[in-house]
Design a protein around this motif. Structure first.
Motif, PDB file in Angstrom:
ATOM      1  N   ARG A   1       0.846  -1.206   0.000  1.00  9.28           N
ATOM      2  CA  ARG A   1       0.000   0.000   0.000  1.00  9.28           C
ATOM      3  C   ARG A   1       0.872   1.244   0.000  1.00  9.28           C
ATOM      4  NH1 ARG A   1      -1.384   3.781   3.539  1.00  9.28           N
ATOM      5  NH2 ARG A   1      -0.721   2.715   5.428  1.00  9.28           N
ATOM      6  N   LEU A   2       1.882   1.247   0.842  1.00  8.26           N
ATOM      7  CA  LEU A   2       2.771   2.401   0.943  1.00  8.26           C
ATOM      8  C   LEU A   2       3.586   2.600  -0.336  1.00  8.26           C
ATOM      9  CD1 LEU A   2       3.914   1.885   4.635  1.00  8.26           C
ATOM     10  CD2 LEU A   2       2.382   3.670   3.769  1.00  8.26           C
ATOM     11  N   LYS A   3       4.061   1.503  -0.941  1.00  4.81           N
ATOM     12  CA  LYS A   3       4.801   1.603  -2.204  1.00  4.81           C
ATOM     13  C   LYS A   3       3.958   2.261  -3.285  1.00  4.81           C
ATOM     14  CE  LYS A   3       7.928  -2.362  -2.014  1.00  4.81           C
ATOM     15  NZ  LYS A   3       8.197  -3.691  -2.611  1.00  4.81           N
ATOM     16  N   ARG A   4       2.665   1.974  -3.247  1.00  2.17           N
ATOM     17  CA  ARG A   4       1.757   2.528  -4.246  1.00  2.17           C
ATOM     18  C   ARG A   4       1.350   3.970  -3.930  1.00  2.17           C
ATOM     19  NH1 ARG A   4      -2.436  -2.347  -5.828  1.00  2.17           N
ATOM     20  NH2 ARG A   4      -0.866  -3.998  -6.028  1.00  2.17           N
ATOM     21  N   GLY A   5       1.778   4.456  -2.771  1.00  7.04           N
ATOM     22  CA  GLY A   5       1.472   5.836  -2.394  1.00  7.04           C
ATOM     23  C   GLY A   5       0.017   6.062  -2.029  1.00  7.04           C
ATOM     24  N   ILE A   6      -0.653   5.012  -1.554  1.00  8.65           N
ATOM     25  CA  ILE A   6      -2.062   5.125  -1.169  1.00  8.65           C
ATOM     26  C   ILE A   6      -2.126   5.478   0.321  1.00  8.65           C
ATOM     27  CG2 ILE A   6      -4.305   3.978  -1.075  1.00  8.65           C
ATOM     28  CD1 ILE A   6      -3.196   1.968  -3.174  1.00  8.65           C
ATOM     29  N   SER A   7      -2.783   6.581   0.627  1.00 11.74           N
ATOM     30  CA  SER A   7      -2.906   6.995   2.026  1.00 11.74           C
ATOM     31  C   SER A   7      -3.861   6.065   2.766  1.00 11.74           C
ATOM     32  CB  SER A   7      -3.428   8.427   2.112  1.00 11.74           C
ATOM     33  OG  SER A   7      -4.790   8.478   1.719  1.00 11.74           O
ATOM     34  N   GLN A   8      -3.754   6.059   4.090  1.00  7.78           N
ATOM     35  CA  GLN A   8      -4.688   5.289   4.903  1.00  7.78           C
ATOM     36  C   GLN A   8      -6.122   5.727   4.638  1.00  7.78           C
ATOM     37  OE1 GLN A   8      -4.099   5.386   9.147  1.00  7.78           O
ATOM     38  NE2 GLN A   8      -2.979   3.459   9.147  1.00  7.78           N
ATOM     39  N   LYS A   9      -6.327   7.024   4.555  1.00 12.58           N
ATOM     40  CA  LYS A   9      -7.679   7.554   4.339  1.00 12.58           C
ATOM     41  C   LYS A   9      -8.246   7.063   3.009  1.00 12.58           C
ATOM     42  CE  LYS A   9     -10.324  11.827   4.065  1.00 12.58           C
ATOM     43  NZ  LYS A   9     -10.298  13.288   4.073  1.00 12.58           N
ATOM     44  N   ASP A  10      -7.449   7.156   1.944  1.00  7.33           N
ATOM     45  CA  ASP A  10      -7.908   6.711   0.630  1.00  7.33           C
ATOM     46  C   ASP A  10      -8.120   5.197   0.591  1.00  7.33           C
ATOM     47  OD1 ASP A  10      -7.878   9.324  -0.303  1.00  7.33           O
ATOM     48  OD2 ASP A  10      -5.936   9.120  -1.321  1.00  7.33           O
TER      49      ASP A  10
END
Length: 89
Positions: free
Chosen positions: A28-37
């Protein structure tokens, strides 16, 4: 309690879930997706996702698979016979 002692208090199943969740969170972090999103993708609120990622409790397999599906992945289980140990157990 030290981290080493804390890790020994988890069952093998819990360690598997923790390792799997960690790998998914890294993705998730590698993809740059925030927790909120990502919470929105999963249909939950950000604080719920934070509790899962912070391991406030060990997530169920259903929750873990929901997380994986949000990344376009799936959890697959495999059933195999135990290796013979020379006993009838």
């Amino acid at each position: 309690m030290t981290i080493k002692k804390a890790l020994h208090s988890f069952s093998d199943e819990e360690k598997f879930i923790i390792d799997t969740l960690s790998a998914l969170q890294v993705e998730r972090l590698k993809r740059g997706i925030s927790q909120k999103d990502f919470a929105a993708i999963l249909g939950m609120k950000q604080p719920q996702l934070a509790k899962i990622e912070n391991l406030d409790s060990i997530p169920s397999l259903t929750t873990l698979n929901r997380y994986a599906c949000g990344l376009g992945w799936q959890i697959q289980l495999k059933i195999t016979p135990l290796q013979a140990t020379g006993t009838n157990n």
